[in-house]
Scaffold this motif. Structure first.
Motif, mmCIF file in Angstrom:
data_model
loop_
_atom_site.group_PDB
_atom_site.id
_atom_site.type_symbol
_atom_site.label_atom_id
_atom_site.label_comp_id
_atom_site.label_asym_id
_atom_site.label_seq_id
_atom_site.Cartn_x
_atom_site.Cartn_y
_atom_site.Cartn_z
ATOM 1 N N PRO A 50 -6.982 24.725 17.038
ATOM 2 C CA PRO A 50 -8.236 24.810 16.282
ATOM 3 C C PRO A 50 -8.056 25.083 14.796
ATOM 4 O O PRO A 50 -8.986 24.874 14.018
ATOM 5 N N THR A 51 -6.869 25.548 14.390
ATOM 6 C CA THR A 51 -6.647 25.811 12.962
ATOM 7 C C THR A 51 -6.203 24.568 12.201
ATOM 8 O O THR A 51 -6.210 24.557 10.973
ATOM 9 N N ALA A 52 -5.799 23.521 12.910
ATOM 10 C CA ALA A 52 -5.324 22.297 12.251
ATOM 11 C C ALA A 52 -6.498 21.534 11.649
ATOM 12 O O ALA A 52 -7.608 21.558 12.170
ATOM 13 N N ARG A 53 -6.246 20.850 10.565
ATOM 14 C CA ARG A 53 -7.272 20.042 9.917
ATOM 15 C C ARG A 53 -6.668 18.718 9.452
ATOM 16 O O ARG A 53 -5.494 18.648 9.073
ATOM 17 N N PHE A 54 -7.466 17.693 9.479
ATOM 18 C CA PHE A 54 -7.088 16.407 8.885
ATOM 19 C C PHE A 54 -6.793 16.636 7.404
ATOM 20 O O PHE A 54 -7.480 17.413 6.723
ATOM 21 N N ASP A 55 -5.771 15.957 6.889
ATOM 22 C CA ASP A 55 -5.348 16.134 5.489
ATOM 23 C C ASP A 55 -6.220 15.264 4.575
ATOM 24 O O ASP A 55 -5.857 14.146 4.210
ATOM 25 N N TRP A 56 -7.370 15.808 4.201
ATOM 26 C CA TRP A 56 -8.313 15.041 3.383
ATOM 27 C C TRP A 56 -7.770 14.767 1.987
ATOM 28 O O TRP A 56 -8.066 13.708 1.402
ATOM 29 N N ALA A 57 -6.977 15.686 1.434
ATOM 30 C CA ALA A 57 -6.414 15.457 0.104
ATOM 31 C C ALA A 57 -5.468 14.255 0.122
ATOM 32 O O ALA A 57 -5.514 13.400 -0.782
ATOM 33 N N ARG A 58 -4.618 14.181 1.139
ATOM 34 C CA ARG A 58 -3.703 13.035 1.256
ATOM 35 C C ARG A 58 -4.494 11.746 1.462
ATOM 36 O O ARG A 58 -4.200 10.704 0.858
ATOM 37 N N TYR A 59 -5.510 11.807 2.310
ATOM 38 C CA TYR A 59 -6.316 10.610 2.571
ATOM 39 C C TYR A 59 -7.048 10.172 1.299
ATOM 40 O O TYR A 59 -7.153 8.973 1.010
ATOM 41 N N GLY A 60 -7.553 11.136 0.535
ATOM 42 C CA GLY A 60 -8.213 10.797 -0.721
ATOM 43 C C GLY A 60 -7.280 10.057 -1.662
ATOM 44 O O GLY A 60 -7.685 9.097 -2.337
ATOM 45 N N GLN A 61 -6.009 10.476 -1.705
ATOM 46 C CA GLN A 61 -5.048 9.778 -2.562
ATOM 47 C C GLN A 61 -4.758 8.381 -2.031
ATOM 48 O O GLN A 61 -4.628 7.424 -2.814
ATOM 49 N N GLU A 62 -4.677 8.255 -0.707
ATOM 50 C CA GLU A 62 -4.465 6.929 -0.108
ATOM 51 C C GLU A 62 -5.610 5.981 -0.480
ATOM 52 O O GLU A 62 -5.391 4.811 -0.820
ATOM 53 N N LEU A 63 -6.854 6.486 -0.424
ATOM 54 C CA LEU A 63 -8.004 5.645 -0.772
ATOM 55 C C LEU A 63 -8.043 5.348 -2.261
ATOM 56 O O LEU A 63 -8.486 4.255 -2.673
ATOM 57 N N ALA A 64 -7.597 6.289 -3.073
ATOM 58 C CA ALA A 64 -7.518 6.026 -4.519
ATOM 59 C C ALA A 64 -6.564 4.867 -4.798
ATOM 60 O O ALA A 64 -6.823 4.019 -5.666
ATOM 61 N N ASP A 65 -5.456 4.813 -4.054
ATOM 62 C CA ASP A 65 -4.509 3.707 -4.218
ATOM 63 C C ASP A 65 -5.148 2.382 -3.808
ATOM 64 O O ASP A 65 -4.907 1.337 -4.447
ATOM 65 N N VAL A 66 -5.965 2.400 -2.747
ATOM 66 C CA VAL A 66 -6.671 1.191 -2.325
ATOM 67 C C VAL A 66 -7.602 0.712 -3.435
ATOM 68 O O VAL A 66 -7.659 -0.482 -3.756
ATOM 69 N N LEU A 67 -8.322 1.629 -4.022
ATOM 70 C CA LEU A 67 -9.252 1.259 -5.093
ATOM 71 C C LEU A 67 -8.520 0.773 -6.340
ATOM 72 O O LEU A 67 -9.016 -0.115 -7.039
ATOM 73 N N ASP A 68 -7.356 1.350 -6.619
ATOM 74 C CA ASP A 68 -6.572 0.855 -7.761
ATOM 75 C C ASP A 68 -6.152 -0.596 -7.540
ATOM 76 O O ASP A 68 -6.107 -1.399 -8.494
ATOM 77 N N ALA A 69 -5.856 -0.937 -6.281
ATOM 78 C CA ALA A 69 -5.441 -2.312 -5.967
ATOM 79 C C ALA A 69 -6.625 -3.274 -5.944
ATOM 80 O O ALA A 69 -6.444 -4.490 -6.099
ATOM 81 N N HIS A 70 -7.833 -2.733 -5.754
ATOM 82 C CA HIS A 70 -9.045 -3.561 -5.679
ATOM 83 C C HIS A 70 -10.132 -2.904 -6.542
ATOM 84 O O HIS A 70 -11.055 -2.278 -6.022
ATOM 85 N N PRO A 71 -10.016 -3.034 -7.859
ATOM 86 C CA PRO A 71 -10.875 -2.253 -8.762
ATOM 87 C C PRO A 71 -12.367 -2.555 -8.651
ATOM 88 O O PRO A 71 -13.184 -1.735 -9.079
ATOM 89 N N HIS A 72 -12.731 -3.701 -8.099
ATOM 90 C CA HIS A 72 -14.155 -4.043 -7.998
ATOM 91 C C HIS A 72 -14.728 -3.776 -6.603
ATOM 92 O O HIS A 72 -15.887 -4.118 -6.341
#
Length: 380
Positions: A214-236
């Protein structure tokens, strides 16, 4: 004896949702999947934080309209939509309708033309997916969810009258860690922009929730960086996610009182009020629901020794809430607090089996409510 009670920590929920929002790039829209927990208090607590809601039935559309009047649902999804479902989505009006098949798209187009309301849609696509470690994979093979890639390309290139295809929706797997969820999002974005020229992509939810820890959590910070990379590759590109369980699972607890303890062929059983007709999650997922014991000093009778199986009041051996070898002694009158009951719990339970009374619902800190209960307070 007080009936079992669900306690929702709405303050904790809002804080958790704000931390998720802060971890994501601003260009990523955060929708809450109502199916995870449609409780009115939960919806109100999330409304100021999320960018919108994803509904998957007319009932969820009605719930949103009742609880949050004037808040336009951002997405309407789900397989097997009837004509009435599609008409309700157009009338709501829903910002985006996720279309599951070419036939559904044609029916929606006819309704849109007749109503004079154009439908802006995302095509749900069943893309091949490599998801090692995922608990559930829904892409890359025969499935009732979404359409084959070739059909989606054809629908995007030649949509019927009344339809504006904005992009792609692809919920392909569940139980994902952040790197795998990010890799899937990147693959969906590449296919969507290359094959159909999508300007919007919804990569769904499926973020892992670990009921064993119950103390474990999805790594939202890492996922946010992964999505930032997606947006950098597809700026529009306009990118959207729709988590449910990973948002609300931690905000809810199911509290119930021990009715009986007994041994059977050398094994200890703890019988509690309620059961899996109130909290279906452990039976549905095949896991032991994590719990803690709030001991009542005046408890009468024997206390368990060693491993226990916690069961409810139903006439079936499948009515098992949890098993534990570390819970310690449990006696009649103790209160068990089942954690991580904020998603797919009461709302997926077979609540009419045996026609037991439903649980109560409270807002607050589950541990404080349990302590009051043990101390003799009556929850009504």
């Amino acid at each position: 004896m007080t009936r079992p009670v669900y306690v929702h920590d709405l303050h904790g929920l809002a804080e958790h949702a704000r931390s998720i929002r802060a971890a994501l790039p601003r260009r990523v829209e955060l929708l809450y999947a109502v199916k995870a927990n449609p409780d009115p208090g939960v919806l109100r607590a999330l409304a100021p934080v999320v960018d919108g809601f994803e509904a998957a039935s007319r009932g969820e559309l009605r719930r949103l309209a009742e609880v949050l009047p004037g808040r336009v649902p951002a997405a309407y999804a789900g397989p097997g939509k009837t004509g009435e479902d599609l008409a309700a989505a157009l009338a709501a009006p829903v910002s985006r309708i996720h279309v599951e098949s070419p036939a559904e798209l044609r029916r929606l187009g006819a309704l849109a033309v007749a109503s004079g309301r154009p439908a802006r849609v995302l095509l749900r696509v069943n893309l091949p997916v490599d998801a090692p470690g995922a608990s559930l994979v829904m892409g890359g093979g025969p499935s009732p969810f979404g359409m084959d890639p070739a059909d989606a390309v054809e629908c995007a290139r030649r949509p019927p009258a009344g339809i504006e295809v904005r992009g792609i929706h692809a919920h392909l797997a569940s139980g994902l860690d952040a790197p795998l969820a990010g890799a899937i999002a990147a693959a969906v974005a590449r296919w969507s922009t290359a094959e159909v020229g999508a300007v919007e992509v919804d990569v769904g939810g499926g973020m892992a929730v670990d009921y064993a820890d119950p103390t474990a959590r999805f790594d939202w910070a890492r996922y946010g960086q992964e999505l930032a990379d997606v947006l950098d590759a597809h700026p529009h590109l306009r990118l959207r996610i729709e988590p449910g369980r990973s948002v609300t699972a931690y905000c809810g607890a199911y509290l119930t009182e021990v009715i009986d303890v007994k041994r059977s062929y050398g094994e200890w059983f703890v019988v509690v009020a309620g059961g899996t007709h109130h909290l279906r999650t452990p039976a549905a997922k095949g896991h032991a629901q994590p719990f803690r014991v709030h001991r009542r000093q005046s408890a009468a009778g024997p206390r368990t020794e060693g491993p226990v199986t916690v069961v409810g009041q139903l006439c079936t051996p499948k009515d098992v809430l949890s098993r534990s070898s570390t819970a310690g002694p449990i006696g009649v009158g103790d209160v068990l607090e089942f954690a991580m009951a904020g998603a797919y719990a009461w709302n997926i339970s077979h609540r009419d089996f045996l026609l037991h009374e439903p649980p109560l619902f409270r807002i607050g800190d589950p541990q404080e409510v349990a302590a009051d209960w043990v101390a003799g307070a009556t929850l009504s």
